[in-house]
Design a protein around this motif. Structure first.
Motif, mmCIF file in Angstrom:
data_model
loop_
_atom_site.group_PDB
_atom_site.id
_atom_site.type_symbol
_atom_site.label_atom_id
_atom_site.label_comp_id
_atom_site.label_asym_id
_atom_site.label_seq_id
_atom_site.Cartn_x
_atom_site.Cartn_y
_atom_site.Cartn_z
ATOM 1 N N ASP A 1 46.309 40.046 36.427
ATOM 2 C CA ASP A 1 45.161 40.958 36.460
ATOM 3 C C ASP A 1 43.841 40.216 36.683
ATOM 4 O O ASP A 1 43.548 39.234 35.989
ATOM 5 C CB ASP A 1 45.115 41.719 35.121
ATOM 6 C CG ASP A 1 44.369 43.019 35.225
ATOM 7 O OD1 ASP A 1 43.158 42.991 35.530
ATOM 8 O OD2 ASP A 1 44.991 44.077 35.010
ATOM 9 N N GLY A 2 43.059 40.692 37.651
ATOM 10 C CA GLY A 2 41.684 40.236 37.792
ATOM 11 C C GLY A 2 41.496 38.825 38.305
ATOM 12 O O GLY A 2 40.733 38.046 37.718
ATOM 13 N N SER B 1 41.158 48.436 36.875
ATOM 14 C CA SER B 1 42.574 48.152 36.663
ATOM 15 C C SER B 1 43.478 49.370 36.810
ATOM 16 O O SER B 1 44.411 49.376 37.612
ATOM 17 C CB SER B 1 42.781 47.521 35.286
ATOM 18 O OG SER B 1 42.135 46.276 35.229
ATOM 19 N N TYR C 1 46.469 49.875 39.455
ATOM 20 C CA TYR C 1 47.902 49.919 39.111
ATOM 21 C C TYR C 1 48.544 51.150 39.752
ATOM 22 O O TYR C 1 49.639 51.074 40.318
ATOM 23 C CB TYR C 1 48.160 50.037 37.598
ATOM 24 C CG TYR C 1 47.526 49.042 36.672
ATOM 25 C CD1 TYR C 1 47.034 47.826 37.117
ATOM 26 C CD2 TYR C 1 47.440 49.322 35.297
ATOM 27 C CE1 TYR C 1 46.459 46.925 36.219
ATOM 28 C CE2 TYR C 1 46.879 48.435 34.409
ATOM 29 C CZ TYR C 1 46.380 47.248 34.866
ATOM 30 O OH TYR C 1 45.818 46.377 33.971
ATOM 31 N N ASP D 1 42.038 38.379 33.544
ATOM 32 C CA ASP D 1 40.997 39.414 33.583
ATOM 33 C C ASP D 1 40.150 39.343 32.312
ATOM 34 O O ASP D 1 38.918 39.381 32.357
ATOM 35 C CB ASP D 1 41.650 40.788 33.716
ATOM 36 C CG ASP D 1 40.627 41.900 33.780
ATOM 37 O OD1 ASP D 1 39.989 42.048 34.841
ATOM 38 O OD2 ASP D 1 40.432 42.601 32.774
ATOM 39 N N ASP E 1 45.552 42.837 40.752
ATOM 40 C CA ASP E 1 45.172 44.237 40.995
ATOM 41 C C ASP E 1 43.804 44.318 41.675
ATOM 42 O O ASP E 1 43.530 45.240 42.419
ATOM 43 C CB ASP E 1 45.203 45.049 39.693
ATOM 44 C CG ASP E 1 44.416 44.413 38.563
ATOM 45 O OD1 ASP E 1 44.066 43.209 38.654
ATOM 46 O OD2 ASP E 1 44.148 45.118 37.562
ATOM 47 N N HIS E 2 42.935 43.342 41.394
ATOM 48 C CA HIS E 2 41.566 43.306 41.940
ATOM 49 C C HIS E 2 40.997 41.929 41.657
ATOM 50 O O HIS E 2 41.633 41.129 40.936
ATOM 51 C CB HIS E 2 40.680 44.387 41.278
ATOM 52 C CG HIS E 2 40.746 44.331 39.780
ATOM 53 N ND1 HIS E 2 40.139 43.332 39.052
ATOM 54 C CD2 HIS E 2 41.424 45.094 38.880
ATOM 55 C CE1 HIS E 2 40.419 43.499 37.782
ATOM 56 N NE2 HIS E 2 41.212 44.556 37.631
ATOM 57 N N HIS F 1 34.104 44.080 37.894
ATOM 58 C CA HIS F 1 34.820 44.680 39.029
ATOM 59 C C HIS F 1 34.831 46.180 38.803
ATOM 60 O O HIS F 1 34.554 46.647 37.707
ATOM 61 C CB HIS F 1 36.247 44.126 39.130
ATOM 62 C CG HIS F 1 37.065 44.351 37.892
ATOM 63 N ND1 HIS F 1 37.815 45.474 37.683
ATOM 64 C CD2 HIS F 1 37.200 43.601 36.763
ATOM 65 C CE1 HIS F 1 38.408 45.398 36.494
ATOM 66 N NE2 HIS F 1 38.037 44.275 35.916
HETATM 67 ZN ZN LIG Z 1 42.663 44.743 36.231
#
Ligand SMILES: [Zn+2]
Length: 278
Positions: free
Chosen positions: A11-12, A47, A51, A171, A214-215, A223
């Motif tokens: 994540d992130g 997030s 997802y 993240d 995810d980003h 974000h």
């Molecule tokens: Zn995320």
């Protein structure tokens, strides 16, 4: 099923941190075991919305998840439902949002923290964590090596055809420390080293492996909106398929139909994006 596949979501992680700090993943790009492309997330680049788009292949404007405060059982077909339709076995080692989106909502801590449901139309084997109480001073994330081991455990015990792993460690670190600092250098270094021994092991078990995020996150750890740092991440692919040119930017909506096509499962009619592997 034609093939088995594991999707690893860190994540992130912005593009520049993957490319600068993940020495094992980058080493496999250099040696030819992996390929890497830039991937751009949907908007909002938050997030839960990401997802939902990763697994359904449709935009947040279509699936309706507008952010982390708006999580519900999605209506759309997704990777889990399509693999199940083809007779495959699915597993998830993720944040509880994934269980809520694709199996049942609300999340019941006792019932849903761990389940094995062979008849499920979506997730057969789930191991979840909610990160309840998360904040800057207390990340509430499990150790990543425990998550990687749990996914491997499910693969060995239940013969997963498709497995997803998601971890929020980086993240959370980014929100706390931002990205250009010693703490983040070290956090990326550690997760890369923790992940690395599992990749050859998963490959030996017959899985194709995708590692992505995810980003991204920007200079202030933010974000959700539109910018290269917020939206752009990397996608590493370990497998035998042909992919696009190195300069191609992959749309996040391409992930679901690509994974299903690779596995030999039916692509849902709502998944309109073009697969990037063949
Ligand atoms: Zn995320």
């Amino acid at each position: 099923m034609n093939r088995k596949l594991l999707l690893i979501i860190l994540d992130g992680v912005p593009w520049r941190n993957f490319r600068r700090l993940f020495g094992n993943l980058e080493g496999w790009v250099d040696s030819g075991e992996a390929r890497v492309w830039k991937l751009r997330s949907v908007l909002p680049s938050i997030s839960a919305s990401c997802y939902a788009s990763i697994h359904t292949g449709v935009t947040p404007q279509e699936h309706g998840c507008t952010g982390n405060g708006n999580v519900f059982r999605l209506d759309h077909k997704d990777i889990f439902s399509q693999v199940r339709e083809a007779g495959g076995v699915t597993g998830a080692v993720t944040h509880s949002f994934w269980s809520q989106f694709f199996n049942r909502h609300p999340f019941d801590y006792v019932r849903d923290v761990e389940y094995d449901e062979s008849d499920s139309a979506t997730i057969n084997h789930g191991r979840f964590h909610s990160m309840t109480g998360y904040g800057k001073a207390n990340q509430m994330t499990p150790s990543d090596v425990d998550l990687f081991a749990t996914l491997t455990n499910l693969c060995l015990r239940f013969g997963l055809d498709y497995g997803i792993l998601h971890t929020c460690t980086l993240d959370s670190m980014g929100h706390r420390f931002y990205h250009d600092c010693e703490e983040m250098d070290h956090a990326c270094f550690v997760i890369d080293e923790m992940l690395a021994p599992f990749i050859p092991r998963w490959r030996q078990l017959g899985y194709e492996v995708i590692v992505t995020a995810d980003h991204g996150q920007d200079e202030r750890g933010h974000h959700g909106g539109r910018s290269a740092l917020q939206q752009e991440t990397a996608l590493y692919y370990f497998g035998d398929a042909e992919g696009p040119d190195a300069e191609t930017v992959i749309d996040q909506l391409q992930l679901a139909p690509t994974i299903l096509t690779r596995m030999g499962a039916p692509v849902a009619e709502t998944m309109k994006a073009r697969p990037f592997l063949r």
